[in-house]
Design an enzyme around this catalytic site. Structure first.
Site, mmCIF file in Angstrom:
data_model
loop_
_atom_site.group_PDB
_atom_site.id
_atom_site.type_symbol
_atom_site.label_atom_id
_atom_site.label_comp_id
_atom_site.label_asym_id
_atom_site.label_seq_id
_atom_site.Cartn_x
_atom_site.Cartn_y
_atom_site.Cartn_z
ATOM 1 C CG ASP A 132 -107.361 31.682 100.332
ATOM 2 O OD1 ASP A 132 -107.226 31.534 99.112
ATOM 3 O OD2 ASP A 132 -107.658 32.779 100.857
ATOM 4 C CD GLU A 163 -111.228 35.244 96.070
ATOM 5 O OE1 GLU A 163 -110.991 36.202 96.814
ATOM 6 O OE2 GLU A 163 -111.376 34.089 96.490
HETATM 7 C C1 GLC Z 1 -109.016 35.386 99.243
HETATM 8 C C2 GLC Z 1 -108.064 34.857 98.198
HETATM 9 C C3 GLC Z 1 -106.618 35.041 98.542
HETATM 10 C C4 GLC Z 1 -106.434 36.264 99.426
HETATM 11 C C5 GLC Z 1 -107.157 36.014 100.726
HETATM 12 C C6 GLC Z 1 -107.082 37.212 101.679
HETATM 13 O O1 GLC Z 1 -110.148 34.578 99.341
HETATM 14 O O2 GLC Z 1 -108.247 33.522 97.753
HETATM 15 O O3 GLC Z 1 -105.893 35.149 97.314
HETATM 16 O O4 GLC Z 1 -105.049 36.492 99.656
HETATM 17 O O5 GLC Z 1 -108.526 35.665 100.530
HETATM 18 O O6 GLC Z 1 -107.762 38.310 101.129
#
Ligand code: GLC
Length: 609
Positions: A289, A494
């Site tokens: 991530d 988030e």
């Molecule tokens: C974010 C998320 C993830 C996402 C990634 C790219 O922090 O946790 O779901 O795909 O970053 O944006």
């Protein structure tokens, strides 16, 4: 028969595994390390891409080439990056990735579908697949190859800021909705080996099942928190949707920020290598991530060599760095040359990445298909989104007397009041991951608000009064036949959405109370999760509808309110009475919700006027 003029890896008639092996054998350590690197659009330059064959570029939520960039501008940007990548020594194309998690949500004018929590209320796997197909078309129209979707988290506590990204608290509902993978990537043939990446063609995009594993089960729903359970519980509740994704040939899987029993997923060799790659046979690639490896030490990224060592050796193949790629490359190469990361692990990671790129046909068709440009936000796609809205609405109350249902509404009433913070706000309807990472309010993109849909739906003789924040004056010498009050949450993403309280924001309960005391009222809740609704407030209203985060097609709400369609939605998540009951899920020994998982009423349309 190999084509003598072409290096084997360029010969599309050769088996994928031979092409992988051939290309791998030609790569230097630096080129291999670069393939394992994913950088964000804002640090890309001609110098970077032609000098450094990175594996992937991504757009963070809303990271756009310009304000409200057109699909053409997006496709131009991605194709330009691709030209630079193809000019490198071995000409390995990049994968461009983005979070298209409820339509192509970073693109102005794209069709924005209801978020996953709403789709979970439909329990309609075929609808999910069709949404995947349409989303793939709009993503490919902009030249982009890969979406970081679907989120297949099984949500166990609505205090989590990513509740709306989940289909349900129920594992079987989430499993049903994973059919979006077949929509995004195309349907793999029956005999497709589970775990092997698949992509049907240029109208499809690579999917990414996320976040592996147990992200929806953290203690108190804390974002990036700790899921405390036995392996049997992790497997039974959180792992099963990945089996369905693997069976459909999901090509990538994203590791979770969260931990399992205190062990971060980003350094969890047992779950990533032993289970996912070993036991379950996943042959695509695992991506970290965003700065996910940085979180392996405190302060984040302080001991970066340890972060790289622990995550790569655990089995992560591509690192979403996404900015300090020079440091990442330098440290990764140092760790390999010093023997702390075996070259076999690097070769395995790069093989997984190349496999997906060969399967995706990127070497043969690296550029965008400009014939798709007009599909972004087209009428046909919006009609599908409107169908999804209709099917996702859940009727929680309809009249204080079973014999006198309140809905459907009379579209020829003389005078109606529409009120509330969420009646006329596209941004609030769409929620997070829309135009920007966390979304916003107001006219953030093209769509139909609930108010606009109501005005369109009612008869010519019907007078509609709109008051975002009604007061006593709203009712002076006014006789309303009924009121529609839309309230709910602000947009968030988030950790921004983690809550310890879930009261209706923007003074929603007071607005409901003020209106419902004077006029028969139906309340529409626009939210990413259940909110606190006191029983005495519930008693005051005639009807209550959970509309979740419906996206751009507010018409779907009016379609059902006025009885053109019946309610079909059933709660995908338990609606608690009070927060101190949480976590509370169907099947618990103590289960005393306001509305249980699976609850949802229908209207009696025979009586429709
Ligand atoms: C974010 C998320 C993830 C996402 C990634 C790219 O922090 O946790 O779901 O795909 O970053 O944006």
């Amino acid at each position: 028969m190999a084509n003598e003029l072409l290096p084997l890896y360029r010969d599309a008639s050769q088996p994928v595994e031979l092409r992988v092996r051939d290309l791998l054998s030609r790569m230097t350590l630096t080129e291999k390390a670069a393939q394992m690197t994913q950088i964000e659009r804002r640090v890309v330059s001609p110098a970077v891409l032609s000098g450094l064959p990175v594996g992937s570029v991504l757009s963070a939520g809303g990271s756009s080439p310009s304000e409200r960039a057109s699909p053409r501008e997006w496709a131009d940007m991605v194709d330009q990056m691709q030209r630079l990548a193809l000019a490198s020594r071995l000409g390995i194309p990049i994968l461009y990735g983005i979070d298209a998690v409820h339509g192509h949500n970073s693109i102005y004018g794209a069709t924005i579908f209801p978020h996953n929590i709403a789709l979970g209320a439909t329990r309609d796997g075929d609808l999910a697949r069709r949404i995947g197909e349409v989303t793939a078309l709009e993503v490919r129209a902009t030249g982009i190859h890969w979406t970081f979707a679907p989120c297949v988290a099984v949500l166990r506590d609505p205090r989590w800021g990513r509740c709306y990204e989940c289909y349900s608290e129920d594992t079987e509902i989430v499993r049903t909705m994973t059919s979006i993978v077949a929509g995004l990537q195309g349907s793999a043939p029956q005999d497709h080996p589970p775990g092997h990446p698949f992509l049907a063609g240029r109208n499809n995009v690579i999917a990414c099942a996320k976040h592996f594993v147990g992200d929806g089960g953290t203690d108190k729903g804390k974002n990036e928190g700790n899921t405390i359970c036995t392996f049997e519980q992790l497997d039974a509740i959180h792992m099963k949707p990945y089996l369905d994704c693997l069976a459909q040939g999901v090509s990538t899987i994203m590791a979770s920020y969260s931990s399992w029993n205190g062990e971060p997923l980003h350094s969890n060799w047992y779950l990533i290598t032993e289970i996912l790659k070993g036991k379950l046979g996943f042959k695509g690639f695992v991506v970290s991530d965003w700065e996910g490896i940085d979180r392996l030490c405190q302060p984040h990224g302080s001991d970066y060599r340890y972060c790289i060592l622990a995550s790569i050796n655990a089995g992560i193949d591509m690192i979403m760095v996404p900015f300090r790629y020079e440091k990442f490359l330098e440290d990764l190469i140092f760790l390999v040359e010093s023997g702390r990361i075996p070259m076999s692990r690097i070769d395995d990671a790069v093989a997984c990445i190349l496999r997906v790129k060969f399967v995706a046909g990127l070497f043969e068709q690296p550029f965008s298909d400009r014939s798709l440009l007009d599909v972004v936000g087209c009428k046909e796609h919006r009609l599908l989104a409107r169908e999804a809205v209709r099917k996702s609405l859940v009727l929680l109350k309809n009249g204080n007397d079973m014999k006198k249902p309140f809905l459907p509404l009379d579209k020829n009433a003389r005078k109606i009041l529409v009120a509330g913070s969420h009646a006329d706000d596209i941004g609030f309807q769409c929620g997070g991951w829309t135009m920007t990472w966390h979304g916003g309010s107001g006219r953030i993109t093209i769509g139909t608000t609930i108010l606009e849909a109501i005005i369109e739906a009612v008869g010519n003789e019907t007078e509609v009064t709109y008051e975002k924040f009604p007061t006593e004056a709203t009712f002076s010498d006014q006789e309303y036949s009924y009121a529609i009050v839309a309230v709910g949450e602000d947009a968030y993403a988030e950790f921004l959405g983690d809550r310890t309280q879930l009261n209706i924001p923007f003074d929603g309960a007071s607005i409901i109370s003020l209106v419902a005391r004077r006029v028969p009222t139906v309340v529409i809740v626009i939210s990413g999760r259940p909110l606190t609704i006191e029983l005495e407030l519930l008693d005051k209203v005639e009807a209550l509808v959970a509309a979740w985060l419906p996206g751009t097609e507010g018409g779907g709400v009016a379609d059902v309110l006025f009885g053109n369609y019946n309610f079909e939605g059933l709660l995908p998540i338990t609606w608690f009475k009070s927060l101190d009951q949480l976590p509370m899920n169907a099947g618990d020994d103590t289960y005393d919700p306001l509305f249980p998982l699976g609850y949802g009423l229908k209207m009696n349309l025979e009586k429709k006027n």
